[in-house]
Every structure is written in structure tokens, then in C-alpha cells.
Design a protein around this motif. Structure first.
Motif, PDB file in Angstrom:
ATOM      1  N   GLU A  70      -0.730  -4.224  -6.184  1.00  0.00           N
ATOM      2  CA  GLU A  70      -0.661  -5.017  -7.345  1.00  0.00           C
ATOM      3  C   GLU A  70      -1.766  -5.997  -7.061  1.00  0.00           C
ATOM      4  O   GLU A  70      -2.419  -6.505  -8.002  1.00  0.00           O
ATOM      5  N   SER A  71      -2.047  -6.350  -5.717  1.00  0.00           N
ATOM      6  CA  SER A  71      -3.140  -7.446  -5.507  1.00  0.00           C
ATOM      7  C   SER A  71      -4.743  -6.885  -5.411  1.00  0.00           C
ATOM      8  O   SER A  71      -5.413  -7.703  -5.312  1.00  0.00           O
ATOM      9  N   GLY A  72      -4.612  -5.482  -5.539  1.00  0.00           N
ATOM     10  CA  GLY A  72      -6.004  -4.997  -5.214  1.00  0.00           C
ATOM     11  C   GLY A  72      -6.473  -4.918  -3.810  1.00  0.00           C
ATOM     12  O   GLY A  72      -7.666  -4.746  -3.649  1.00  0.00           O
ATOM     13  N   SER A  73      -5.775  -5.055  -2.929  1.00  0.00           N
ATOM     14  CA  SER A  73      -5.982  -4.983  -1.517  1.00  0.00           C
ATOM     15  C   SER A  73      -5.758  -3.614  -0.851  1.00  0.00           C
ATOM     16  O   SER A  73      -6.214  -3.532   0.529  1.00  0.00           O
ATOM     17  N   PHE A  74      -4.913  -2.699  -1.420  1.00  0.00           N
ATOM     18  CA  PHE A  74      -4.641  -1.558  -0.979  1.00  0.00           C
ATOM     19  C   PHE A  74      -5.888  -0.685  -0.616  1.00  0.00           C
ATOM     20  O   PHE A  74      -6.629  -0.401  -1.408  1.00  0.00           O
ATOM     21  N   GLY A  75      -6.062  -0.044   0.771  1.00  0.00           N
ATOM     22  CA  GLY A  75      -6.788   0.698   1.198  1.00  0.00           C
ATOM     23  C   GLY A  75      -6.624   2.092   1.588  1.00  0.00           C
ATOM     24  O   GLY A  75      -7.383   2.921   1.681  1.00  0.00           O
ATOM     25  N   GLY A  76      -5.561   2.546   1.666  1.00  0.00           N
ATOM     26  CA  GLY A  76      -4.842   3.531   1.988  1.00  0.00           C
ATOM     27  C   GLY A  76      -3.602   3.966   2.918  1.00  0.00           C
ATOM     28  O   GLY A  76      -3.061   2.822   3.000  1.00  0.00           O
ATOM     29  N   GLU A  77      -3.270   5.043   3.093  1.00  0.00           N
ATOM     30  CA  GLU A  77      -1.926   5.248   3.744  1.00  0.00           C
ATOM     31  C   GLU A  77      -2.135   6.571   4.670  1.00  0.00           C
ATOM     32  O   GLU A  77      -2.902   7.314   4.296  1.00  0.00           O
ATOM     33  N   ASP A  79       0.103   8.982   7.934  1.00  0.00           N
ATOM     34  CA  ASP A  79       1.225   9.418   8.888  1.00  0.00           C
ATOM     35  C   ASP A  79       0.746   9.549  10.253  1.00  0.00           C
ATOM     36  O   ASP A  79      -0.219  10.457  10.205  1.00  0.00           O
ATOM     37  N   HIS A  80       1.068   8.648  11.117  1.00  0.00           N
ATOM     38  CA  HIS A  80       0.849   9.202  12.494  1.00  0.00           C
ATOM     39  C   HIS A  80       1.809   9.744  13.450  1.00  0.00           C
ATOM     40  O   HIS A  80       1.683   9.679  14.579  1.00  0.00           O
ATOM     41  N   GLY A  81       2.655  10.346  12.874  1.00  0.00           N
ATOM     42  CA  GLY A  81       3.785  10.772  13.487  1.00  0.00           C
ATOM     43  C   GLY A  81       4.703   9.949  14.063  1.00  0.00           C
ATOM     44  O   GLY A  81       5.976   9.898  13.544  1.00  0.00           O
ATOM     45  N   VAL A  82       4.329   9.061  14.878  1.00  0.00           N
ATOM     46  CA  VAL A  82       5.291   7.838  15.582  1.00  0.00           C
ATOM     47  C   VAL A  82       5.337   6.865  14.502  1.00  0.00           C
ATOM     48  O   VAL A  82       6.279   6.111  14.801  1.00  0.00           O
ATOM     49  N   SER A  83       4.542   6.693  13.573  1.00  0.00           N
ATOM     50  CA  SER A  83       4.454   5.610  12.718  1.00  0.00           C
ATOM     51  C   SER A  83       4.154   5.837  11.306  1.00  0.00           C
ATOM     52  O   SER A  83       3.417   7.078  11.299  1.00  0.00           O
ATOM     53  N   LYS A  84       4.530   5.260  10.259  1.00  0.00           N
ATOM     54  CA  LYS A  84       3.990   5.391   8.868  1.00  0.00           C
ATOM     55  C   LYS A  84       3.335   3.838   8.682  1.00  0.00           C
ATOM     56  O   LYS A  84       3.539   3.099   8.733  1.00  0.00           O
ATOM     57  N   SER A  85       1.937   4.332   8.052  1.00  0.00           N
ATOM     58  CA  SER A  85       1.317   2.958   7.918  1.00  0.00           C
ATOM     59  C   SER A  85       0.807   2.902   6.560  1.00  0.00           C
ATOM     60  O   SER A  85       0.360   4.223   5.800  1.00  0.00           O
ATOM     61  N   VAL A  86       0.387   1.816   6.053  1.00  0.00           N
ATOM     62  CA  VAL A  86      -0.244   1.590   4.757  1.00  0.00           C
ATOM     63  C   VAL A  86      -1.573   0.416   5.230  1.00  0.00           C
ATOM     64  O   VAL A  86      -1.211  -0.051   6.345  1.00  0.00           O
ATOM     65  N   GLU A  97      -3.412  -3.082   8.969  1.00  0.00           N
ATOM     66  CA  GLU A  97      -2.408  -2.067   8.953  1.00  0.00           C
ATOM     67  C   GLU A  97      -0.994  -2.828   8.937  1.00  0.00           C
ATOM     68  O   GLU A  97      -0.905  -3.532   9.669  1.00  0.00           O
ATOM     69  N   VAL A  98      -0.032  -2.371   7.995  1.00  0.00           N
ATOM     70  CA  VAL A  98       1.258  -2.672   8.227  1.00  0.00           C
ATOM     71  C   VAL A  98       1.967  -1.323   8.349  1.00  0.00           C
ATOM     72  O   VAL A  98       1.931  -0.434   7.781  1.00  0.00           O
ATOM     73  N   MET A  99       2.599  -1.087   9.451  1.00  0.00           N
ATOM     74  CA  MET A  99       3.359   0.132   9.852  1.00  0.00           C
ATOM     75  C   MET A  99       4.774   0.063  10.091  1.00  0.00           C
ATOM     76  O   MET A  99       5.184  -1.169  10.234  1.00  0.00           O
TER      77      MET A  99
END
Length: 135
Positions: A70-77, A79-86, A97-99
Motif C-alpha cells: 500500500e505504501s509503495g515500499s514493497f520490494g519482494g519476498e 522463503d529461506h526455509g528457516v524464515s519467511k521474509s518480505v 527485511e521483515v521476517m
């Protein structure tokens, strides 16, 4: 993908080094990445490439992802196996990164493999909704 022998609390490849603090239960506490020889440099400077924050539940990660979009700041996502990240970008272009960390009991082979795979957030929410893993 590369293998990590965490007995030394340091894991490295040609382009990255991951370190885990003594006694830490995190997969890694610090990740350092090479920009490589082809990186464009203007003068000599020290810079910040990446910051990461951990959220308590996969549900929180989904909320943050929506807000990034919504804010236009999204860059991708990922799956790192041990973590899920955006991933997003701040106004200066610094990636963050927020994980959400998968419960350690479910790390399996990912405890020693560093992976970057597409994230199926809907499937992860279906599996992990309401599961808290932040220590």
C-alpha cells in the motif's frame, strides 16, 4: 545453496558470511554480503545494505507485507526455509527485511542449508497462523 557447519558459529560462501552469536538460537545473527567486482562505486564510502526485523507471527508478516504494498515500499519476498521474509526499501533506497522465524523443531535440512525460494505466503499462513516463535 551452500552447506553450513555451525559448530564454529560462522558459515561462509564466496559472496556471504553468516555469523551466529555464542549461545544464540537464531539461524544467524549477522549476515555480511559482498557487492562483488561489478558493483558501481562512486568514490570511497561505507554504506548500509540491509537491515532485518523479526515479527512474532506469520500473520504479522502478512499485515506488514500488505502495508508495504500500500505504501509503495514493497520490494519482494523469499522463503529461506528457516524464515519467511518480505523486503522493502526506505526513502533512501536502503533495503530492509521483515521476517518470521519458523519453529526450530521444523527447520530440518534448512538448519544447515541457506536457501532463497519463492514465498507462498498464503500456504505459510494456512500452516502457521497463530504460531508465535519470537524469543
Amino acid at each position: 545453496i551452500y552447506q553450513c557447519d555451525w559448530s564454529s558459529d560462522v558459515c561462509s560462501s564466496d559472496l556471504a558470511v553468516f555469523a551466529r552469536a555464542e549461545g544464540s538460537t537464531n539461524h544467524h545473527d549477522l549476515g555480511l554480503f559482498s557487492v562483488g567486482n561489478s558493483a558501481q562505486r562512486v568514490g570511497q564510502h561505507v554504506g548500509l545494505y540491509h537491515l532485518a526485523w523479526q515479527v512474532d507471527t506469520i500473520d504479522e508478516l502478512a499485515i506488514i507485507r500488505r502495508r508495504m504494498i500500500e505504501s509503495g515500499s514493497f520490494g519482494g519476498e523469499s522463503d529461506h526455509g528457516v524464515s519467511k521474509s518480505v523486503y522493502g526499501y526506505d526513502p533512501d533506497g536502503i533495503e530492509f527485511e521483515v521476517m518470521w522465524m519458523v519453529p526450530e523443531s521444523d527447520w530440518g535440512r534448512y538448519a544447515v542449508d541457506a536457501v532463497v525460494a519463492p514465498l507462498d505466503l498464503a500456504a505459510e499462513i494456512s500452516r502457521w497462523s497463530g504460531v508465535s516463535t519470537r524469543v
